[in-house]
Design a protein around this motif. Structure first.
Motif, PDB file in Angstrom:
ATOM      1  N   GLN A 185      32.077  48.378  33.043  1.00 57.27           N
ATOM      2  CA  GLN A 185      31.292  47.358  33.729  1.00 57.27           C
ATOM      3  C   GLN A 185      31.306  47.599  35.230  1.00 57.27           C
ATOM      4  N   THR A 186      30.128  47.508  35.851  1.00 51.85           N
ATOM      5  CA  THR A 186      30.014  47.587  37.305  1.00 51.85           C
ATOM      6  C   THR A 186      29.369  46.308  37.817  1.00 51.85           C
ATOM      7  N   VAL A 187      29.884  45.806  38.932  1.00 54.12           N
ATOM      8  CA  VAL A 187      29.365  44.596  39.567  1.00 54.12           C
ATOM      9  C   VAL A 187      29.021  44.969  41.007  1.00 54.12           C
ATOM     10  N   GLU A 239      30.927  35.073  40.562  1.00 56.92           N
ATOM     11  CA  GLU A 239      31.317  33.950  41.404  1.00 56.92           C
ATOM     12  C   GLU A 239      32.797  34.018  41.770  1.00 56.92           C
ATOM     13  N   GLU A 240      33.625  34.579  40.872  1.00 52.31           N
ATOM     14  CA  GLU A 240      35.046  34.713  41.164  1.00 52.31           C
ATOM     15  C   GLU A 240      35.296  35.761  42.250  1.00 52.31           C
ATOM     16  N   LEU A 241      34.487  36.801  42.247  1.00 51.33           N
ATOM     17  CA  LEU A 241      34.648  37.881  43.212  1.00 51.33           C
ATOM     18  C   LEU A 241      34.042  37.569  44.574  1.00 51.33           C
ATOM     19  N   PHE A 242      32.815  37.035  44.577  1.00 53.90           N
ATOM     20  CA  PHE A 242      32.013  37.084  45.800  1.00 53.90           C
ATOM     21  C   PHE A 242      31.576  35.732  46.358  1.00 53.90           C
ATOM     22  N   SER A 243      31.905  34.624  45.716  1.00 51.31           N
ATOM     23  CA  SER A 243      31.436  33.345  46.241  1.00 51.31           C
ATOM     24  C   SER A 243      32.045  33.061  47.608  1.00 51.31           C
ATOM     25  N   PRO A 297      37.128  39.349  46.485  1.00 51.89           N
ATOM     26  CA  PRO A 297      36.538  40.604  46.011  1.00 51.89           C
ATOM     27  C   PRO A 297      37.561  41.622  45.530  1.00 51.89           C
ATOM     28  N   HIS A 298      38.859  41.327  45.705  1.00 47.28           N
ATOM     29  CA  HIS A 298      39.908  42.266  45.297  1.00 47.28           C
ATOM     30  C   HIS A 298      40.566  41.868  43.976  1.00 47.28           C
ATOM     31  N   LEU A 299      39.979  40.903  43.267  1.00 46.22           N
ATOM     32  CA  LEU A 299      40.547  40.496  41.993  1.00 46.22           C
ATOM     33  C   LEU A 299      40.591  41.667  41.014  1.00 46.22           C
ATOM     34  N   LYS A 300      41.667  41.689  40.198  1.00 49.64           N
ATOM     35  CA  LYS A 300      41.805  42.690  39.145  1.00 49.64           C
ATOM     36  C   LYS A 300      41.346  42.096  37.820  1.00 49.64           C
ATOM     37  N   LYS A 301      41.136  42.940  36.834  1.00 51.79           N
ATOM     38  CA  LYS A 301      40.817  42.429  35.504  1.00 51.79           C
ATOM     39  C   LYS A 301      42.037  41.682  34.957  1.00 51.79           C
ATOM     40  N   GLU A 302      41.773  40.653  34.160  1.00 54.80           N
ATOM     41  CA  GLU A 302      42.857  39.879  33.578  1.00 54.80           C
ATOM     42  C   GLU A 302      43.078  40.309  32.133  1.00 54.80           C
ATOM     43  N   THR A 303      44.323  40.160  31.672  1.00 51.71           N
ATOM     44  CA  THR A 303      44.697  40.588  30.329  1.00 51.71           C
ATOM     45  C   THR A 303      45.345  39.429  29.592  1.00 51.71           C
ATOM     46  N   ALA A 304      44.835  39.133  28.397  1.00 54.53           N
ATOM     47  CA  ALA A 304      45.382  38.066  27.564  1.00 54.53           C
ATOM     48  C   ALA A 304      46.099  38.678  26.368  1.00 54.53           C
ATOM     49  N   ASN A 305      47.268  38.153  26.069  1.00 56.00           N
ATOM     50  CA  ASN A 305      48.038  38.559  24.893  1.00 56.00           C
ATOM     51  C   ASN A 305      48.296  37.307  24.068  1.00 56.00           C
ATOM     52  N   GLN A 306      47.541  37.151  22.962  1.00 57.03           N
ATOM     53  CA  GLN A 306      47.600  35.923  22.184  1.00 57.03           C
ATOM     54  C   GLN A 306      48.172  36.161  20.800  1.00 57.03           C
ATOM     55  N   ALA A 307      48.940  35.196  20.339  1.00 56.72           N
ATOM     56  CA  ALA A 307      49.426  35.170  18.966  1.00 56.72           C
ATOM     57  C   ALA A 307      49.129  33.793  18.395  1.00 56.72           C
ATOM     58  N   GLU A 308      48.596  33.765  17.170  1.00 58.12           N
ATOM     59  CA  GLU A 308      48.296  32.497  16.500  1.00 58.12           C
ATOM     60  C   GLU A 308      48.805  32.555  15.068  1.00 58.12           C
ATOM     61  N   LEU A 309      49.479  31.506  14.645  1.00 58.86           N
ATOM     62  CA  LEU A 309      49.970  31.367  13.278  1.00 58.86           C
ATOM     63  C   LEU A 309      49.352  30.114  12.686  1.00 58.86           C
ATOM     64  N   LYS A 333      39.629  27.884  46.193  1.00 58.89           N
ATOM     65  CA  LYS A 333      39.678  29.337  46.282  1.00 58.89           C
ATOM     66  C   LYS A 333      39.956  29.945  44.906  1.00 58.89           C
ATOM     67  N   TRP A 334      39.266  31.057  44.627  1.00 62.15           N
ATOM     68  CA  TRP A 334      39.544  31.809  43.406  1.00 62.15           C
ATOM     69  C   TRP A 334      40.817  32.615  43.610  1.00 62.15           C
ATOM     70  N   SER A 335      41.784  32.376  42.742  1.00 64.41           N
ATOM     71  CA  SER A 335      43.117  32.946  42.882  1.00 64.41           C
ATOM     72  C   SER A 335      43.511  33.660  41.593  1.00 64.41           C
ATOM     73  N   GLN A 336      44.634  34.405  41.655  1.00 64.49           N
ATOM     74  CA  GLN A 336      45.035  35.216  40.500  1.00 64.49           C
ATOM     75  C   GLN A 336      46.562  35.266  40.412  1.00 64.49           C
ATOM     76  N   ARG A 337      47.073  34.822  39.244  1.00 62.37           N
ATOM     77  CA  ARG A 337      48.513  34.871  38.970  1.00 62.37           C
ATOM     78  C   ARG A 337      48.703  34.964  37.463  1.00 62.37           C
ATOM     79  N   ASN A 338      49.913  35.326  37.039  1.00 62.97           N
ATOM     80  CA  ASN A 338      50.229  35.292  35.620  1.00 62.97           C
ATOM     81  C   ASN A 338      50.279  33.849  35.142  1.00 62.97           C
ATOM     82  N   ALA A 339      49.889  33.628  33.884  1.00 69.35           N
ATOM     83  CA  ALA A 339      49.830  32.266  33.349  1.00 69.35           C
ATOM     84  C   ALA A 339      50.154  32.280  31.863  1.00 69.35           C
TER      85      ALA A 339
END
Length: 677
Positions: A411-413, A456-460, A475-487, A527-533
């Protein structure tokens, strides 16, 4: 929230898990649901889910899925897609009055939840801001499918939180029974003094089929406890024409559709604000109320070809072109114009069984040009291009069913005033279902999914009065990664059927809109922010078939859900997370009559982010009744009466940016007539 967890445990212990809402008989194809019998309530298990390959029914899919169809969909339909599906456990809605409501799945919303029409993206700008409406009309749907949890495998980066697919049959896949079918509906709503009318007709034979539909809604500003929510009016018009060539070889068809919407923003009522004055109802940046005028034209091509190549059981092609625009007005003056032109294509191949494995593989392409022009252009013009390839496989090993899948994207933006960003998200999934007894099965789903940041997360950067925000992207946000488990545990018995599920989702580099507590241009600075959650939650649903005798059929449905979301390392709570809830509905039917009454308790949301206000709890009471007063050989007529928020409670959505300014609708009664022919 503690009360909601206890209530969920009780609901789960009653019968463990449910299948969301009853749905129509899947032996009638989804696109032929205008046949007069197909709207009746049947068991969800019989529904074929269009959003996944292999023509699987709902109870055959290991991943969590819910379907609305038939009379259950008729009773649930609302002016927004989010409100329509919000009765499904794990699914709630954002909200800005009766015009705007996007689905929230397990606490995920915006660019993490893909809204699809017949498997292709809606391509509107509803993911950019909570005051933007979706361009998909639930009143014209045959069925609505919800995939809960990461669905990036089939639909790419924007489905990391789930998918809502609206199936409307605008491109016929087969001819209707008896050569012609249709439906029509008219209703009046007391809470808005509004009127809604719609029609649909399908005709054809073994070689050719034609479809036409149309809908018109005209609602005034809605009632709230103690007054009227100013500037909450909405007018919607939608319609389509589609046609297909049919044969033993498959089908090939196209459709053209038009969607137009004009609605007020009750968060910006101007000087006309005369609503609920015990709270601040609108940050009046100007004397004139803010309204939005939306228009979209959509062109779709879709085909399915039986055994086109050796080893390929079916090839399916979908292509959509969308031309979208909405203009935000301050009074009569245009302020900001949003436009998108998008092309999306999907090619899906289902292969013949190979060494016991059944599966499908495919490719997806998206090209989207987005622009915003005007005094509040807070996101620059941006071009997004994305390619994705995916594979999904499944196999039975005795009582165990295994599902595996993988996908990779490029993907390119490219904004017109900043550097291009490139992302390469990849996703993997594994699911297993173990039918350890005739009535029981246990399922486990593991997903690793990645998402590229949205424009909007990158450039607003700038003010947006309609959403009452001054937004700043990163504009420096990285891609986010989700690791999900469901039972999940499922039970299907004669007296009770249900489902209970628990899940956890750990995000690396989670992207969120954080309140700063500061004010810029008279608006809250976010502000659009980025942290582990970390997200963790539970949901349960059970339907008890209490009786079926001379007095009629009696069913009791109980359900509940809860989700907790927080930043890692003691960073506090994430904003705008749905409140826990517990609900119940008693349904009755006999001969040509059916009725139900339901109560849902929304608990207070006290687990809030910094600078976010708490949301008080509330209880809503709703009711439905319908009478089939003519059931002829070729047609069926039904009168209905729907009541919502019958006790006229003040209600605010914890998921909404506007909860302090805008109340949900108060008491309302709708009356109308449906015809199936």
């Amino acid at each position: 929230m503690r009360k909601s967890v206890i209530a969920l445990a009780l609901a789960a212990s009653l019968g463990a898990t449910a299948l969301p809402l009853q749905a129509a008989d899947a032996e009638a194809p989804a696109d032929a649901s205008t046949d007069k019998e197909s709207h009746k309530a049947k068991n969800l298990d019989a529904i074929t889910v269009n959003a996944v390959p292999l023509n699987q029914q709902a109870d055959q899919i290991v991943a969590p899925v819910a379907v609305l169809a038939g009379s259950a969909l008729d009773d649930a339909k609302a002016g927004t897609l989010g409100e329509t599906v919000s009765g499904i456990p794990g699914v709630q809605t954002t909200g800005l009055g009766k015009a705007v409501g996007r689905p929230v799945i397990r606490g995920m919303d915006g660019p993490r939840v893909a809204v699809l029409e017949n498997g292709l993206g809606a391509q509107d700008v509803s993911n950019i801001s909570q005051d933007h409406a979706t361009s998909v009309e639930p009143f014209l749907a045959d069925q609505i499918e919800v995939l809960k949890g990461p669905s990036t495998l089939l639909y790419g980066s924007g489905a990391i939180g789930g998918v809502v697919n609206v199936v409307d049959g605008r491109i016929p896949m087969r001819a209707p029974q008896n050569g012609f079918s249709g439906r029509a509906e008219g209703r009046y709503d007391s809470g808005t003094q509004g009127k809604t009318g719609l029609f649909r007709a399908d005709a054809g034979d073994q070689q050719f089929a034609l479809h036409v539909d149309g809908m018109r809604r005209d609602d005034g500003s809605y009632d709230i406890p103690g007054g009227t929510q100013a500037n909450s009016q909405v007018k919607t018009t939608s319609g389509a024409v589609g046609a297909s060539l049919l044969g033993d070889w498959g089908y090939l068809g196209m459709s053209v559709s038009r969607y137009m919407d004009k609605y007020g923003s009750p968060a910006e009522p101007g000087e006309s604000d005369h609503g609920d004055h015990d709270h601040d109802h609108g940050h009046d940046h100007g004397a004139e109320p803010a309204t939005i005028k939306l228009a979209q034209t959509r062109y779709d091509l879709k085909g399915g070809f039986n055994k086109p190549l050796p080893g390929i059981a079916k090839a399916e092609v979908s292509f959509g072109h969308n031309d979208y625009q909405h203009v935000e007005y301050e009074g009569e003056t245009p302020a900001t114009t949003f436009t998108t032109k998008a092309n999306e294509g999907r090619l899906l191949f289902t292969h013949e069984p190979l060494a016991g494995w059944e599966g499908a593989f495919g490719v997806q392409y998206i090209h989207r040009d987005f622009a915003a022009l005007g005094e509040e252009t807070f996101v620059p013009a941006t071009t997004t291009k994305a390619w994705g390839v995916f594979l999904t496989e499944q196999r039975h090993f005795g009582p165990i069913k295994l599902e595996l899948g993988a996908r990779t994207d490029r993907q390119t933006v490219t904004p017109n005033d900043q550097s291009r960003r490139r992302f390469s998200p990849s996703s993997f999934s594994a699911g297993a279902s173990w039918r350890f007894a005739e009535q029981w099965h246990l399922s486990l789903n593991l997903d690793r999914a990645q998402r590229a940041p949205a424009e909007e997360e990158l450039f607003s950067h700038g003010p947006h009065a309609a959403s009452n925000s001054f937004e700043i992207g990163n504009p420096h946000l990285k891609k986010e990664t989700a690791n999900q488990a469901e039972l999940a545990l499922h039970y299907h018995g004669e007296f009770v059927e249900g489902k209970a599920a628990v899940y956890t989702n750990r995000y690396n580099d989670f992207i969120y809109l954080a309140d700063t507590g500061e004010v810029e241009d008279g608006m809250p600075l976010r502000k659009w922010s980025q942290r582990n959650a970390k997200f963790r939650g539970a949901e349960a649903e059970a339907t008890f078939h209490l009786a079926k005798n001379a007095s009629g059929a009696w069913d009791l449905r109980v359900y509940g859900d809860t989700v907790r979301a927080s930043l890692s390392d003691g960073g506090g709570n994430l904003p705008r997370i749905p409140a826990g809830r517990l609900g119940g509905q008693l349904s009755w039917s006999r001969d040509d009559l059916r009725a139900s009454i339901g109560v849902v308790k929304y608990f207070a949301q006290n687990k809030i982010a910094e600078f976010e206000t708490r949301t008080a709890g509330y209880t809503l009471v709703n009711a439905h009744a319908a009478w089939t007063f003519h059931n002829g050989e070729r047609s069926q007529w039904e009168a209905f009466l729907d009541g919502s928020n019958l006790t006229n409670r003040k209600a605010r959505l914890a998921t909404s940016l506007f909860k302090n300014q805008v109340l949900m609708p108060g008491r309302s009664v709708s009356v109308g007539v449906r015809a199936f022919f």
